[in-house]
Design an enzyme around this catalytic site. Structure first.
Site, short mmCIF file in Angstrom:
data_model
loop_
_atom_site.label_atom_id
_atom_site.label_comp_id
_atom_site.label_asym_id
_atom_site.label_seq_id
_atom_site.Cartn_x
_atom_site.Cartn_y
_atom_site.Cartn_z
CG ASP A 185 0.27 -15.34 103.62
OD1 ASP A 185 0.36 -16.07 104.62
OD2 ASP A 185 0.21 -14.09 103.67
CG ASP B 68 -2.48 -14.54 106.12
OD1 ASP B 68 -2.63 -15.10 105.03
OD2 ASP B 68 -1.43 -13.93 106.43
CG HIS C 144 0.06 -10.33 104.27
ND1 HIS C 144 -0.28 -11.26 105.23
CD2 HIS C 144 -0.52 -9.17 104.62
CE1 HIS C 144 -1.05 -10.67 106.13
NE2 HIS C 144 -1.21 -9.41 105.79
CE1 TYR D 17 0.74 -14.98 111.79
CE2 TYR D 17 -0.47 -14.20 109.87
CZ TYR D 17 0.71 -14.62 110.45
OH TYR D 17 1.85 -14.71 109.69
CG HIS E 179 6.59 -11.36 104.40
ND1 HIS E 179 5.98 -10.89 103.25
CD2 HIS E 179 5.58 -11.62 105.28
CE1 HIS E 179 4.66 -10.86 103.45
NE2 HIS E 179 4.39 -11.30 104.66
ZN LIG Z 1 0.27 -13.31 105.50
#
Ligand SMILES: [Zn+2]
Length: 352
Positions: free
Chosen positions: A207, A295, A209, A334, A171
């Site tokens: 990932d 995740d 995201h 996570y 990110h």
């Molecule tokens: Zn992520």
């Protein structure tokens, strides 16, 4: 032994303790905790991986990815904050921005660097979730050394390596950190493979995201393909404003970005079909960086995707099936019970 790629590691990645995240104004416990790295190290060790120590590298590749002003900010702001009496004044021991000089605020006006540390706090970041404390810079910079060492090994002929890092990186843009990321480890690894002579590099981001930072770094570049499958930002998920299927690169980079946003609830078969599609678009690459977030696991608190451990194993086979020299760089994940098994499931396809 032999069923796992070599793992590169540095104890210093443990030095960042987020302390908290400020979400919609509320202080909540941070989920990007040092125990994530401890869990991963235990899992890869139990799986028989060789663990190699990261070697120090200078900032030359890092400066090709990030603005030197942002690097200076991250390296110094925790000490300046500690000297600024914010702990004594309001009980705040982490660097938390309250002011963001956005393009909309400036509207073309020239910005003068702010005198106050609490104003400076918002100059190089874009959310209130990504706090800086003692050790944040040291951990983020160590993660870069891990990624660079992993890329060196691949450039020297190791078929695949795993950079066991935190804090994650995808990110982080050239001039701003956010989303629990400070320095973009995967972008650094891709730049390192380019510098080692791989003319065309693919970054495949699994990932949960969208990796807005990596996409932004390579947006106008034809030499680094960025492909991602992730929960649809249009369904209300971070990073909200980018990561849509219509984003395909610009200028010389037109066609070198490819996004597969997926609806919440997406499980193995559809997720793996999207991965195979993204991998198809990476054809022509001479080396690969995998942004290895896990995740998308069904139990993960940070995403609504529903991928199983078997799904991650099959993802490893699809990725390894490209037959490219590969640096796998850790991103999210996570749920501390799924983090180890899901990561090993992907990595085991890359064992010699
Ligand atoms: Zn992520």
């Amino acid at each position: 032994m032999g069923s796992m790629p070599p793992v590169v590691w540095s104890e210093d990645v443990l030095r960042h303790e987020p302390g908290a995240e400020i979400w919609v104004g509320v202080r909540t416990p941070g989920t990007e905790v040092p125990d994530r790295a401890r869990v991963l190290l235990a899992a890869v060790t139990a799986a028989g991986a060789e663990v190699l120590r990261a070697q120090p590298h200078d900032d030359s590749i890092l400066r090709a990815v990030h603005d030197p002003g942002m690097l200076h900010h991250l390296a110094t702001v925790a000490d300046d904050w500690a000297a600024g009496e914010y702990l004594a004044l309001v009980g705040q021991d982490r660097v938390v921005p309250y002011f963001f000089p956005t393009a909309g605020m400036l509207d073309g006006l020239p910005a003068t660097p702010p005198a106050a540390t609490h104003a400076r706090a918002g100059m190089w970041c874009y959310d209130t979730m990504t706090l800086v404390g003692p050790g944040t810079w040291e951990a983020a910079r160590a993660a870069v050394d891990v990624a660079l060492t992993a890329a060196d090994l691949v450039a020297a002929g190791t078929p695949a390596t795993y950079a066991l890092v935190r804090p994650p990186g995808h990110h982080a843009t050239r001039r701003a950190f956010g989303g629990s990321c400070y320095l973009n480890n995967a972008a650094v690894a891709a730049e390192a493979l380019r510098a080692h002579g791989h003319d065309r590099v693919a970054v495949i981001d699994i990932d949960a995201h969208h990796g807005n930072g990596t996409q932004a770094v390579f947006w106008q570049r034809p030499d680094v393909f960025y492909g991602s499958l992730h929960v649809d930002p249009g369904a209300g998920w971070f990073p909200h404003v980018v990561g849509h299927a219509t984003e395909m690169g610009e200028g010389d980079g037109a066609g070198a970005t490819y996004n597969r946003p997926l609806p919440p609830g997406t499980a193995d078969d559809d997720w793996l079909a999207a991965l195979a599609d993204v991998c198809d678009r990476a054809r022509g690459a001479q080396a690969m960086v995998v942004s290895l977030g896990v995740d998308a696991a069904g139990a993960d608190p940070e995403s609504p995707l529903e991928v199983s451990t078997e799904g991650f194993r099959r993802a490893g086979e699809i990725l390894a099936g490209l037959g490219l020299p590969t640096v796998l760089v850790h991103e999210g994940g996570y749920d501390l019970t799924r983090l180890g098994p899901d990561t090993v499931a992907v990595l085991s396809a890359f064992g010699s």
